[in-house]
Structure formats: structure tokens, C-alpha cells
Design a protein around this motif. Structure first.
Motif, PDB file in Angstrom:
ATOM      1  N   LEU A  58      -2.904  14.530  -2.819  1.00  0.00           N
ATOM      2  CA  LEU A  58      -3.994  13.674  -2.407  1.00  0.00           C
ATOM      3  C   LEU A  58      -3.838  12.251  -2.924  1.00  0.00           C
ATOM      4  O   LEU A  58      -3.720  12.015  -4.115  1.00  0.00           O
ATOM      5  CB  LEU A  58      -5.319  14.274  -2.850  1.00  0.00           C
ATOM      6  N   VAL A  59      -3.824  11.307  -1.977  1.00  0.00           N
ATOM      7  CA  VAL A  59      -3.724   9.890  -2.308  1.00  0.00           C
ATOM      8  C   VAL A  59      -4.119   9.112  -1.056  1.00  0.00           C
ATOM      9  O   VAL A  59      -3.848   9.546   0.057  1.00  0.00           O
ATOM     10  CB  VAL A  59      -2.294   9.543  -2.795  1.00  0.00           C
ATOM     11  N   ASN A  60      -4.817   8.020  -1.268  1.00  0.00           N
ATOM     12  CA  ASN A  60      -5.288   7.224  -0.138  1.00  0.00           C
ATOM     13  C   ASN A  60      -4.157   6.346   0.407  1.00  0.00           C
ATOM     14  O   ASN A  60      -3.661   5.477  -0.293  1.00  0.00           O
ATOM     15  CB  ASN A  60      -6.461   6.357  -0.623  1.00  0.00           C
ATOM     16  N   PRO A  61      -3.772   6.545   1.685  1.00  0.00           N
ATOM     17  CA  PRO A  61      -2.642   5.788   2.235  1.00  0.00           C
ATOM     18  C   PRO A  61      -2.855   4.278   2.234  1.00  0.00           C
ATOM     19  O   PRO A  61      -1.892   3.514   2.255  1.00  0.00           O
ATOM     20  CB  PRO A  61      -2.545   6.295   3.683  1.00  0.00           C
ATOM     21  N   LEU A  62      -4.119   3.851   2.193  1.00  0.00           N
ATOM     22  CA  LEU A  62      -4.380   2.412   2.286  1.00  0.00           C
ATOM     23  C   LEU A  62      -4.517   1.733   0.916  1.00  0.00           C
ATOM     24  O   LEU A  62      -4.656   0.519   0.825  1.00  0.00           O
ATOM     25  CB  LEU A  62      -5.653   2.174   3.114  1.00  0.00           C
ATOM     26  N   ALA A  63      -4.460   2.511  -0.149  1.00  0.00           N
ATOM     27  CA  ALA A  63      -4.590   1.924  -1.497  1.00  0.00           C
ATOM     28  C   ALA A  63      -3.303   1.216  -1.892  1.00  0.00           C
ATOM     29  O   ALA A  63      -2.214   1.713  -1.624  1.00  0.00           O
ATOM     30  CB  ALA A  63      -4.910   3.029  -2.499  1.00  0.00           C
TER      31      ALA A  63
ATOM     32  N   THR B  57       0.843  -1.197   0.000  1.00  0.00           N
ATOM     33  CA  THR B  57       0.000   0.000   0.000  1.00  0.00           C
ATOM     34  C   THR B  57       0.882   1.254   0.000  1.00  0.00           C
ATOM     35  O   THR B  57       2.096   1.182   0.187  1.00  0.00           O
ATOM     36  CB  THR B  57      -0.879   0.071   1.272  1.00  0.00           C
TER      37      THR B  57
ATOM     38  N   ARG C 249      -1.511  11.142   6.229  1.00  0.00           N
ATOM     39  CA  ARG C 249      -2.681  11.900   5.765  1.00  0.00           C
ATOM     40  C   ARG C 249      -2.479  13.394   5.958  1.00  0.00           C
ATOM     41  O   ARG C 249      -2.811  14.194   5.079  1.00  0.00           O
ATOM     42  CB  ARG C 249      -3.926  11.471   6.544  1.00  0.00           C
TER      43      ARG C 249
ATOM     44  N   GLU D 241      -2.303  16.212   3.031  1.00  0.00           N
ATOM     45  CA  GLU D 241      -3.229  17.328   2.994  1.00  0.00           C
ATOM     46  C   GLU D 241      -2.479  18.655   2.923  1.00  0.00           C
ATOM     47  O   GLU D 241      -2.822  19.539   2.165  1.00  0.00           O
ATOM     48  CB  GLU D 241      -4.094  17.305   4.243  1.00  0.00           C
TER      49      GLU D 241
ATOM     50  N   GLU E  15      -0.528   9.653  -9.308  1.00  0.00           N
ATOM     51  CA  GLU E  15      -0.669   9.315  -7.886  1.00  0.00           C
ATOM     52  C   GLU E  15       0.613   8.662  -7.351  1.00  0.00           C
ATOM     53  O   GLU E  15       1.026   8.908  -6.223  1.00  0.00           O
ATOM     54  CB  GLU E  15      -1.862   8.388  -7.687  1.00  0.00           C
TER      55      GLU E  15
END
Ligand SMILES: Nc1ncnc2c1ncn2[C@@H]1O[C@H](COP(=O)(O)OP(=O)(O)OP(=O)(O)O)[C@@H](O)[C@H]1O
Ligand SMILES: [Mg+2]
Length: 506
Positions: free
Chosen positions: A134-139, A101, A125, A129, A148
Motif C-alpha cells: 500500500l502506497v499512494n501513487p501520487l505522493a 511521485t 493501484r 492492492e 513505503e
């Protein structure tokens, strides 16, 4: 001059030298960098830019010279050491671990992340911010777009509190909007007193964001100027190449021949939840350069992948050299006549562990018939010719593709595909990562190719589209909105509107 400041430089390079075998990648490079500034590093393909930056970032050790960080001499034996001193680099080819991830990639090499995990993720996060990354840490990284992934690379450096951030051709993989946000990040880093260095071949990017410009040529640092003092793109191009660059090409008239490729009602890709391209109709005729353009992400990538046979189509027919194929049959088509220059040259274009000759043979086995040694000899001759014609610089035809600079690797693939004398050439972002001189050479080569073949050009670079194309199709949300013959200024405005999804003719 504005370049000299009273404070001492944050980083000083003195007489840095680096050799790879016989290649002198860096020769006595001297350079100083201040805090709170943005530097653009320019130079021809193979000039030594990536090498110099990799030395700063601890990936390579110099053969000679010194580096001073805040006045003290430093020697980095690894990227980890450089990063611990505050110097980090985002490479031309990202260094992320795909199955992990975002958070795991950022926290990598910091021991087990269990336990502290929620706090770490919150921290990531917050960082994301603060910089608008912006990117989801869990993806998982493998699900991310190139834009990304780059944000993850930047977050990796910021998380480790890098003060000097180096970017190797960061804009090559980004859309226009993503480039703007990246430059906002640069400006914010500068405000905070950090130092940003970025390598680019795009002169307008230099003008947009850089404070200072450094130019390398054949391993040496040949000039440094304050960005404010540069008057035109031509000044910069001349500094890079050492001669006048026209950046435009003659387009000789060519008789338009029969349709080589006709696409009717193409939709795809097959098996996807959502069609990325839909009801696409067009034809490419011998003697013309037909261009598909659009903002990245509007289906061009998937359409080309399908046409090149890399991915299945859901519906439609393709007629190629007077033979009709259904969507399903097209992919299983055998036989030659189609050459393809892929955008992702690292994954589908070349193989690192192969020599240049072996890479040249990859898509041309048919052309080098006979016993293996005969084939090898013919391939060696063809490779040598390509190296000469496209001035591909590197360790010679028996050297490994891994040792080529980014731009030279691209020229090798281009030369190979052009030498196949195809009926249809599909060229996807063919000048991405190429310097001004090489761009000019490739443009000439594509125009030459059109005399005997049909050329399907896919590019997001409007200048390239307008310079080369006979007709331009604009894609938006998976559909071709219109096909424009780009001859007049009014056409250019129309193309821009179409790229934004506006101005479709009823
Ligand atoms: N690991 C390596 N082994 C051998 N030669 C190398 C290696 N890395 C770079 N070189 C050579 O050093 C020279 C400089 O390469 P470098 O990658 O620094 O160029 P560059 O300025 O970044 O070019 P580009 O714009 O094409 O990315 C080139 O001739 C290249 O072939
Ligand atoms: Mg490079």
C-alpha cells in the motif's frame, strides 16, 4: 534432497568471477536457482553478496563465468537489460528520484507518461492492492517512510513483470510489522512461481521465510542447504564465519559515575505540527549503557536527532557535563565530548567521494591539529588503526568510501566515533547491517566504551538492548513509559508489553 528438482533451474551461475582492483569480490561462484522458491543469501560483511547480486541484475559485468537464464546464456550490459529479461533488484540504498511521485518513479524510462497516465496509475493501484504494497501513487517519494519507499521499489519491479526478484538487506530499514508484511509478499511471489533472493544478516529471518540458504565467504559460495535441514542459529552462524560464534558477550562490572547527560522535559521537534516526543526525562551516567528502545516510529528517531543537534527541540533543558542548556541553546552548543553514530550512515555518516582517511577526519578535525599535511598523516595513522581493529575490508585507507561494502562502511563510522574518546556516545542502531562477527565486535567495543564514558544506545533490537544495557527506557507514542533495569526474565516481558503501550506502572 529436497533441493534438487526435476525441472531445469530458472537461473544458473557458473564460475562467476569479479575483481575490483586487487579485491576478488567473487571467485568462481556457481549457483542454481529454481522458480517458486525463496533463497536467503548469507555471509560476512564484504563476502561478495551485493556484488554477486549486482552482476545478476546487470549493474556489474563479471570478469569471468556464465549466466544461463532458462537454459540460454545471457549477458546483461545494464540493469535495464536484466529487467527486460525478468531479473530485478532492490538495492541496499534505494534508487528512487525523491522529488518525483511514486507513479513517476515506477513509470520512469518508459517515455512521456502524459495521456496514458490515468490508465498507468490505475494499473499501479491494482498491482499495489494485489500484493498488499500500500502506497499512494501520487505522493512524492521524498514524503515517504523507508518502508513505503521499499514498496515503491518492489512495485517498480512487478510493474516491469520481473520473475526473479533480488533484495539486498531489505529488512534493515523496516519495523517488525513491516518485515512480516514483506515476508507475506515474498510468499505470494513464490506462490506465483517467481524466484525471490534476499540478503540478510538476521538468522531468524532466514528461518522464518527461506526455502534454501546459500552462504558466501571471502568471495566464494561455501555452502548451500535446505532451510528445513538447519537445526539452529548456531549452525548458520558457523557456516558464515567459519568458526563458532557465541553471540553473547561478557559484561564486566563497571563503577557507575556522575550523570553526564540529564534530559529534563524534552519535547520536539520545534516547529512541527505535532510533537514527536514529549516530556522526556532521563539521565545517562558514566559507566552505564542507557538504552532507549521501542517500536520504530514512536519518537526515538526524532529524540536522538535533537540530542545529536541535528534538529531543534521545542522545550526542555539538557545538562551535559555539568552545564545546563535550554532547548534552543543546546543546538548551538560548541565543543566536544559528544560522539554520535547515526542510523542513516549514508546521509549523515560518511561521504562516498572521500577516501577512508578523509572520512575519518570528518568529525575529528580538532583531534588532528597542525598543518594540513600533519593532520593528514595523523589521520592516516588513526584510520589504519581503525581498519586493523575493526577488520574493515575494502580498498585500503586511500580507497573511496563508495567502494566499501555496506557493513564495512558502518564499521568505519563506528571506529571513528569511538576513537574520539567522548564523554557521551550516542549510538543509534549500531549493528544494523553488520554480520554476526562484527556485531559481536561492536558489542564488545560499546561495553569497553562504558568503562570511561556514558553510552546512550538507541535500538529496536531487543536482544541487543538486553545484552548491553544497564537500564532500558521504553518509548511509546513519544513518551518514555518506564525505565526498566533489565536483569530478570520478568523484565523482558515487561519491556515487550511497554513497547506495545501496555503495562505502564501507575
Ligand atoms: N565498486 C567497488 N569498487 C571497489 N571495490 C568494491 C566495489 N564494490 C565492492 N567492492 C569490494 O568487494 C568486496 C565485496 O563487497 P560486497 O559489497 O559484495 O560485500 P557484501 O557481502 O555485500 O558485504 P555487506 O554485508 O557488508 O554488505 C568488498 O571487499 C568490497 O570492498
Ligand atoms: Mg552488501
Amino acid at each position: 534432497m529436497a533441493m534438487t528438482t526435476l525441472s531445469s533451474p530458472v537461473l544458473a551461475l557458473t564460475d562467476i568471477t569479479k575483481r575490483f582492483g586487487d579485491v576478488r569480490a567473487n571467485q568462481r561462484v556457481t549457483w542454481t536457482l529454481d522458480a517458486g522458491r525463496i533463497y536467503a543469501l548469507l555471509g560476512e560483511n564484504g563476502a561478495g553478496k551485493s556484488t554477486l547480486m549486482s552482476i545478476l541484475a546487470g549493474r556489474y559485468q563479471p570478469d569471468g563465468g556464465e549466466i544461463h537464464l532458462r537454459g540460454s546464456p545471457v549477458r546483461f550490459l545494464s540493469p535495464a537489460q536484466a529487467l527486460a529479461s525478468g531479473i530485478g533488484m532492490v538495492y541496499q540504498r534505494f534508487m528512487l528520484v525523491e522529488p518525483l511521485t511514486v507513479a513517476e518513479n515506477i513509470l520512469l524510462r518508459r517515455g512521456p507518461i502524459r495521456g496514458k497516465r490515468t490508465r498507468d496509475i490505475r494499473q499501479i493501484r491494482e498491482l499495489a492492492e494485489r500484493y498488499g504494497l500500500l502506497v499512494n501513487p501520487l505522493a512524492p517519494v521524498r514524503t515517504l517512510t523507508m518502508g513505503e519507499r521499499q514498496r515503491v521499489e518492489i512495485l517498480k519491479l512487478l510493474y516491469r513483470q520481473a520473475e526473479i526478484l533480488i533484495f539486498d538487506e531489505p529488512t534493515a530499514v523496516l519495523t517488525h510489522a513491516e518485515i512480516d508484511s514483506l515476508f507475506d509478499v515474498f510468499r505470494q511471489l513464490k506462490e506465483e512461481g517467481k524466484t525471490v533472493v534476499f540478503i540478510t544478516h538476521k538468522l531468524e529471518e532466514v528461518m522464518a521465510v527461506a526455502d534454501e540458504i546459500a552462504v558466501m565467504r571471502r568471495g566464494r559460495m561455501v555452502s548451500r542447504v535446505a532451510a528445513a535441514q538447519v537445526r539452529s542459529h548456531h549452525d548458520l552462524a558457523r557456516m558464515m564465519v567459519g568458526r563458532e560464534v557465541i553471540l553473547s558477550v561478557q559484561k564486566p562490572p563497571v563503577a557507575i559515575g556522575e550523570a553526564v547527560l540529564t534530559a529534563m522535559g524534552l519535547s520536539g521537534p520545534a516547529g512541527a505540527d505535532r510533537l514527536k516526543f514529549q516530556d522526556v526525562d532521563f539521565e545517562v551516567r558514566r559507566g552505564e549503557i542507557f538504552t532507549i528502545t521501542g517500536v520504530a516510529g514512536n519518537g526515538q528517531e526524532q529524540l536522538v536527532a535533537a540530542l545529536a543537534g541535528l534538529a531543534p527541540m521545542a522545550a526542555g533543558t539538557v545538562s551535559f557535563r555539568n552545564r545546563a542548556y535550554t532547548a534552543a541553546r543546546w543546538r548551538r552548543r560548541t565543543g566536544d565530548g559528544l560522539a554520535y553514530i547515526p542510523e542513516d550512515r549514508d546521509r549523515t555518516g560518511s561521504i562516498d567521494a572521500f577516501t577512508l582517511v578523509e572520512n575519518f577526519m570528518l568529525t575529528r578535525l580538532d583531534a588532528f591539529g597542525g598543518a594540513l599535511w600533519v593532520r593528514r598523516r595523523r589521520a592516516a595513522r588513526a584510520t589504519a588503526a581503525a581498519v586493523r581493529d575493526f577488520s574493515i575490508q575494502g580498498g585500503g585507507i586511500r580507497g573511496l568510501a563508495a567502494h566499501l561494502s555496506g557493513g564495512n562502511r558502518q564499521k568505519l563510522i563506528l571506529a571513528r566515533e569511538l576513537s574520539r574518546r567522548p564523554d557521551l556516545l550516542i549510538a543509534e542502531q549500531p549493528t544494523q547491517g553488520l554480520d554476526v562477527r562484527a556485531t559481536e565486535e561492536v558489542w564488545q567495543a560499546l561495553l569497553r566504551q562504558r568503562a570511561s564514558a556514558a553510552v546512550l544506545l538507541v535500538t529496536g533490537d531487543l536482544k541487543e538492548a538486553l545484552t548491553l544495557s544497564d537500564r532500558i527506557a521504553v518509548m511509546f507514542r513519544g513518551r518514555i513509559l518506564d525505565i526498566v533495569s533489565a536483569r530478570e526474565a520478568a523484565d523482558i516481558d515487561r519491556i515487550k508489553l511497554l513497547m506495545a503501550g501496555l503495562g505502564k506502572r501507575e
